[in-house]
Design a protein around this motif. Structure first.
Motif, PDB file in Angstrom:
ATOM      1  N   GLU A  66      26.163  40.844  20.370  1.00 41.66           N
ATOM      2  CA  GLU A  66      25.845  40.145  19.119  1.00 41.66           C
ATOM      3  C   GLU A  66      26.598  38.837  18.997  1.00 41.66           C
ATOM      4  O   GLU A  66      26.025  37.794  18.641  1.00 41.66           O
ATOM      5  CB  GLU A  66      26.182  41.057  17.941  1.00 41.66           C
ATOM      6  N   ARG A  69      25.515  36.036  21.476  1.00 44.65           N
ATOM      7  CA  ARG A  69      24.279  35.405  20.984  1.00 44.65           C
ATOM      8  C   ARG A  69      24.568  34.513  19.779  1.00 44.65           C
ATOM      9  O   ARG A  69      23.969  33.444  19.632  1.00 44.65           O
ATOM     10  CB  ARG A  69      23.262  36.483  20.607  1.00 44.65           C
ATOM     11  N   TYR A  70      25.505  34.951  18.917  1.00 42.57           N
ATOM     12  CA  TYR A  70      25.835  34.179  17.720  1.00 42.57           C
ATOM     13  C   TYR A  70      26.409  32.810  18.090  1.00 42.57           C
ATOM     14  O   TYR A  70      26.161  31.810  17.402  1.00 42.57           O
ATOM     15  CB  TYR A  70      26.837  34.966  16.880  1.00 42.57           C
ATOM     16  N   PHE A  72      25.601  30.925  20.567  1.00 37.98           N
ATOM     17  CA  PHE A  72      24.598  29.990  21.051  1.00 37.98           C
ATOM     18  C   PHE A  72      23.414  29.821  20.104  1.00 37.98           C
ATOM     19  O   PHE A  72      22.629  28.880  20.268  1.00 37.98           O
ATOM     20  CB  PHE A  72      24.085  30.449  22.426  1.00 37.98           C
ATOM     21  N   THR A  73      23.274  30.703  19.138  1.00 37.01           N
ATOM     22  CA  THR A  73      22.163  30.587  18.201  1.00 37.01           C
ATOM     23  C   THR A  73      22.581  29.966  16.875  1.00 37.01           C
ATOM     24  O   THR A  73      21.902  29.070  16.355  1.00 37.01           O
ATOM     25  CB  THR A  73      21.536  31.969  17.941  1.00 37.01           C
ATOM     26  N   THR A  74      23.702  30.423  16.331  1.00 43.09           N
ATOM     27  CA  THR A  74      24.149  29.926  15.025  1.00 43.09           C
ATOM     28  C   THR A  74      25.129  28.768  15.164  1.00 43.09           C
ATOM     29  O   THR A  74      25.012  27.754  14.474  1.00 43.09           O
ATOM     30  CB  THR A  74      24.797  31.063  14.222  1.00 43.09           C
ATOM     31  N   ASP A  76      27.249  25.834  17.641  1.00 39.68           N
ATOM     32  CA  ASP A  76      26.756  24.782  18.531  1.00 39.68           C
ATOM     33  C   ASP A  76      27.251  24.938  19.960  1.00 39.68           C
ATOM     34  O   ASP A  76      27.408  23.941  20.677  1.00 39.68           O
ATOM     35  CB  ASP A  76      27.181  23.404  18.006  1.00 39.68           C
ATOM     36  N   GLY A  78      25.784  26.004  22.555  1.00 37.72           N
ATOM     37  CA  GLY A  78      24.820  25.533  23.538  1.00 37.72           C
ATOM     38  C   GLY A  78      24.987  24.047  23.813  1.00 37.72           C
ATOM     39  O   GLY A  78      24.986  23.602  24.966  1.00 37.72           O
ATOM     40  N   ARG A  79      25.162  23.274  22.758  1.00 41.02           N
ATOM     41  CA  ARG A  79      25.396  21.832  22.912  1.00 41.02           C
ATOM     42  C   ARG A  79      26.734  21.568  23.584  1.00 41.02           C
ATOM     43  O   ARG A  79      26.853  20.682  24.443  1.00 41.02           O
ATOM     44  CB  ARG A  79      25.338  21.133  21.550  1.00 41.02           C
TER      45      ARG A  79
END
Length: 283
Positions: A66, A69-70, A72-74, A76, A78-79
Motif C-alpha cells: 500500500e 503505491r502511495y 508513486f500515486t499520491t 510525487d 514518480g517525478r
C-alpha cells in the motif's frame, strides 16, 4: 624405479578454536550489519498498525504494498525518480570525460603534465561547501538554476575518478597502443576500441560510484532547485516528514526505494569493483 599410483587423498582442514571464534564473530557482525536493511524492507511491507505496535516484530503479519503505491500515486515520487535518473544519465557523460582525462594523463607526454595533474588532485582537498556559492552564482548567470542540468553539472567530473582512471590506464601496455597507431588508427578510435574495452574493471568501479553520487545527491539539488518538481529522490525522502503525518511504514517504503537500486547495482558489479580497485593500486 617404481611410481606410487595410489590416489592422493585431500588433506582435511582442521578447524582450530581461534578460527571457529573468528567465524562466529564474522557471522554475528554480518547479521548485525544486515539487520537494519531487513528491518527497513519488512517495515515497508507492514500496515501502519503493525509498524507502531509494541513490542515490535521483524516480519509483517499481513504484508502489503500500500505505501509503495502511495509514494508513486499520491506523492510525487514518480517525478523524483525520473529526475534522479536524468541526473544519473548526465553523470555518465562525465564518466566518459573522466576516462579521457585519465587516459591523457597516463599515456600522453606534454609540458606541464605533472603540474596539471597535481592541480587536479589538489581540488580533492577543497570541501564542496566552499565552492557551493560560487558555483550557484555561475549557474545563475548562465540560467541553469532550477534545472536538472544545473543539478548534475557541478558533479560531472571528479578528481578522484580521474586519478583512478589514470592509475589503471598506466597498466595498459604502450606496445598495444603503438601497434594501433602504426596500423593507422586515430586517437579517438584507439581510445574507444582499445583503451575502454581494456579498462572494464575500472569502468565498473566508476559506474557504481557515478550512479551512487547521482542517486544520493541531496544538498545541491535542495539548493539549486527552487521548484519541487525538480527535486531528486533523496530530497523527496526528506520531505516525507513534512508532507504527511508520522508514518513509519511510509518512511521505510521511501527509504527502500532509495536503497534497493544501489544495492542491486553493487551486487551486479561487485566482482569488477574489487578487481578495479586492486589493479588501480589502491588498498
Amino acid at each position: 624405479m617404481t611410481t606410487d599410483t595410489r590416489p592422493v587423498r585431500p588433506r582435511r582442514t582442521t578447524r582450530t578454536p581461534s578460527r571457529l571464534v573468528t567465524n562466529i564473530v564474522l557471522i554475528v557482525g554480518a547479521a548485525a550489519t544486515a539487520l537494519p536493511f531487513f528491518w527497513m524492507i519488512f517495515s515497508a511491507l507492514k500496515p501502519r498498525s503493525e509498524a507502531v505496535a509494541y513490542p515490535p516484530r521483524l516480519l509483517p503479519a499481513e504484508p502489503t504494498l500500500e505505501f509503495v503505491r502511495y509514494l508513486f500515486t499520491t506523492l510525487d515520487f514518480g517525478r523524483y525518480l525520473v529526475n534522479t535518473l536524468v541526473v544519473v544519465a548526465i553523470g555518465f557523460v562525465g564518466l566518459l570525460l573522466m576516462a579521457m582525462a585519465g587516459y591523457a594523463f597516463a599515456k600522453f607526454r606534454f609540458r606541464g603534465r605533472g603540474l596539471l595533474f597535481a592541480l587536479v588532485l589538489s581540488t580533492m582537498m577543497i570541501p564542496v561547501q566552499v565552492t557551493m556559492i560560487p558555483t550557484y552564482l555561475i549557474l545563475a548567470r548562465v540560467g541553469l538554476t532550477n534545472t536538472l542540468v544545473g543539478i548534475a553539472l557541478p558533479t560531472l567530473v571528479s578528481a578522484f575518478s580521474i586519478f583512478l582512471f589514470r592509475q589503471f590506464m598506466t597498466t595498459i601496455p604502450d606496445e598495444v597502443l603503438e601497434a594501433a597507431r602504426i596500423d593507422g588508427a586515430g586517437e579517438i578510435r584507439i581510445f574507444l576500441s582499445l583503451v575502454l574495452p581494456m579498462s572494464g574493471p575500472i569502468l565498473a568501479v566508476q559506474t557504481v560510484l557515478t550512479f551512487i553520487a547521482g542517486w544520493n545527491s541531496f544538498l545541491w539539488p535542495l539548493v539549486i532547485a527552487g521548484d519541487q518538481s525538480r527535486y531528486t529522490l533523496s530530497v523527496g525522502l526528506a520531505l516525507l516528514n513534512q508532507q504527511v503525518a508520522t508514518n513509519p511504514s511510509l518512511q521505510m517504503a521511501g527509504a527502500a526505494v532509495m536503497v534497493v537500486p544501489i544495492l542491486a547495482v553493487f551486487v551486479i558489479f561487485q566482482r569488477y569493483i574489487v578487481q578495479g580497485f586492486t589493479l588501480s593500486g589502491l588498498k
